[in-house]
Design a protein around this motif. Sequence first.
Motif, PDB file in Angstrom:
ATOM      1  N   TYR A  57       0.839  -1.208   0.000  1.00 49.99           N
ATOM      2  CA  TYR A  57       0.000   0.000   0.000  1.00 49.99           C
ATOM      3  C   TYR A  57       0.872   1.257   0.000  1.00 49.99           C
TER       4      TYR A  57
ATOM      5  N   ASP B 198       0.437   4.015  -2.722  1.00 51.85           N
ATOM      6  CA  ASP B 198      -0.076   5.345  -2.389  1.00 51.85           C
ATOM      7  C   ASP B 198       0.964   6.430  -2.648  1.00 51.85           C
TER       8      ASP B 198
ATOM      9  N   PHE C 253       0.586   7.192  -6.117  1.00 57.37           N
ATOM     10  CA  PHE C 253      -0.659   7.944  -6.334  1.00 57.37           C
ATOM     11  C   PHE C 253      -0.501   9.411  -5.925  1.00 57.37           C
TER      12      PHE C 253
ATOM     13  N   GLU D 299       3.471  14.574   4.840  1.00 60.34           N
ATOM     14  CA  GLU D 299       3.127  13.322   4.157  1.00 60.34           C
ATOM     15  C   GLU D 299       4.313  12.793   3.346  1.00 60.34           C
TER      16      GLU D 299
ATOM     17  N   TYR E 239      -7.414   5.239 -11.301  1.00 62.62           N
ATOM     18  CA  TYR E 239      -7.641   6.455 -10.509  1.00 62.62           C
ATOM     19  C   TYR E 239      -6.781   7.600 -11.064  1.00 62.62           C
TER      20      TYR E 239
ATOM     21  N   MET F  59     -11.729  13.051  -2.165  1.00 60.02           N
ATOM     22  CA  MET F  59     -10.499  12.293  -1.894  1.00 60.02           C
ATOM     23  C   MET F  59     -10.065  12.453  -0.436  1.00 60.02           C
ATOM     24  N   GLU F  60     -10.166  13.665   0.069  1.00 60.75           N
ATOM     25  CA  GLU F  60      -9.693  13.944   1.426  1.00 60.75           C
ATOM     26  C   GLU F  60     -10.752  13.600   2.485  1.00 60.75           C
TER      27      GLU F  60
ATOM     28  N   TRP G 248      -0.166   7.104   9.895  1.00 59.06           N
ATOM     29  CA  TRP G 248      -1.104   7.271   8.779  1.00 59.06           C
ATOM     30  C   TRP G 248      -2.423   7.850   9.282  1.00 59.06           C
TER      31      TRP G 248
ATOM     32  N   HIS H 102      -4.317  11.980   8.810  1.00 63.00           N
ATOM     33  CA  HIS H 102      -5.659  12.154   8.251  1.00 63.00           C
ATOM     34  C   HIS H 102      -6.734  12.452   9.288  1.00 63.00           C
TER      35      HIS H 102
ATOM     36  N   GLU I 186     -11.946   5.171  -4.599  1.00 67.35           N
ATOM     37  CA  GLU I 186     -11.328   5.035  -3.266  1.00 67.35           C
ATOM     38  C   GLU I 186     -11.585   3.638  -2.708  1.00 67.35           C
TER      39      GLU I 186
HETATM   40  C1  LIG Z   1      -5.890   6.881  -2.825  1.00 66.21           C
HETATM   41  C2  LIG Z   1      -5.811   7.982  -1.841  1.00 66.21           C
HETATM   42  N1  LIG Z   1      -6.851   8.843  -1.676  1.00 66.21           N
HETATM   43  C3  LIG Z   1      -6.736   9.841  -0.748  1.00 66.21           C
HETATM   44  C4  LIG Z   1      -5.628  10.004   0.002  1.00 66.21           C
HETATM   45  C5  LIG Z   1      -5.573  11.110   1.042  1.00 66.21           C
HETATM   46  N2  LIG Z   1      -4.766  12.167   0.648  1.00 66.21           N
HETATM   47  C6  LIG Z   1      -4.598   9.138  -0.206  1.00 66.21           C
HETATM   48  N3  LIG Z   1      -3.458   9.231   0.514  1.00 66.21           N
HETATM   49  N4  LIG Z   1      -4.674   8.105  -1.113  1.00 66.21           N
END
Ligand SMILES: Cc1ncc(CN)c(N)n1
Length: 233
Positions: free
Chosen positions: A63, A67, A70, A103, A133, A155-156, A181, A185, A222
């Motif tokens: 992950y 991420d 991403f 981050e 995505y 997304m947030e 993590w 958030h 998501e």
């Molecule tokens: C896939 C995804 N979506 C949202 C977030 C939050 N910034 C993230 N870290 N990754």
Amino acid sequence: MTKNVPLAKQPASGDYAWLGAEAGSVADHMYMLNTEDWVEAINSRFVNELLNDELPEEVLKAYLIQDFKFYDNGMMGRLIKLAPRQETKDMLSKQAQWFEDNETTYFEHFIKAYNISQQEYDETEQTPANKEYGEYLESLADKGWPVLVAAMCCMEWVYLAWAKRTVDASVVQQIPAHKGWVDLHEGELFRAWVGNLIALVNEYCSVNGPEAEVFRTMVHLERRFFEDSYQLD
Ligand SMILES: Cc1ncc(CN)c(N)n1
């Protein structure tokens, strides 16, 4: 030993009134558009295992790679460029700097801590959901400010919603990568950030515009992004 973090309840209109998504507001309508995927995302196996400190290390590593790939999706830069007001540009730029300071450093630290080499990182293919995505976000690049605001807000907000589960239950993860993590958030700063995005959605988006479909699609992506963490099973 971490306790079991309770699952999030079915979304209800007005859940996020405290953050500016009052019942009947545009943001609240968006929130209620795709509740099935929303619940599946924030109560996903990945989130449950992370919050309960039961996430297999291999899944966490996979992950983190996905991420971090991403993360570089270009959304923030596009938003800053298109923001109609200077104060909004300033808010977004400040947040971008916060991400860079917190981050980016999270990813760099834990990628090193879990011995993920540059070669492994580079050679890891994006999961289908991650790829889709990224391509979807790319396709929104020229669709204008309201669409980009709806996408970023979704997304947030989804991330705040899953992290809020553990804060509501007063459960603190014992594994540093899990706690870290969550801390990225949930908390005063991240809530204010999502609140700012909700305010922008209420101001610029319409439930009858393309933004609604964007929000719906984002929630779905998501959910799939989390599900793909287990594609190696
Ligand atoms: C896939 C995804 N979506 C949202 C977030 C939050 N910034 C993230 N870290 N990754």
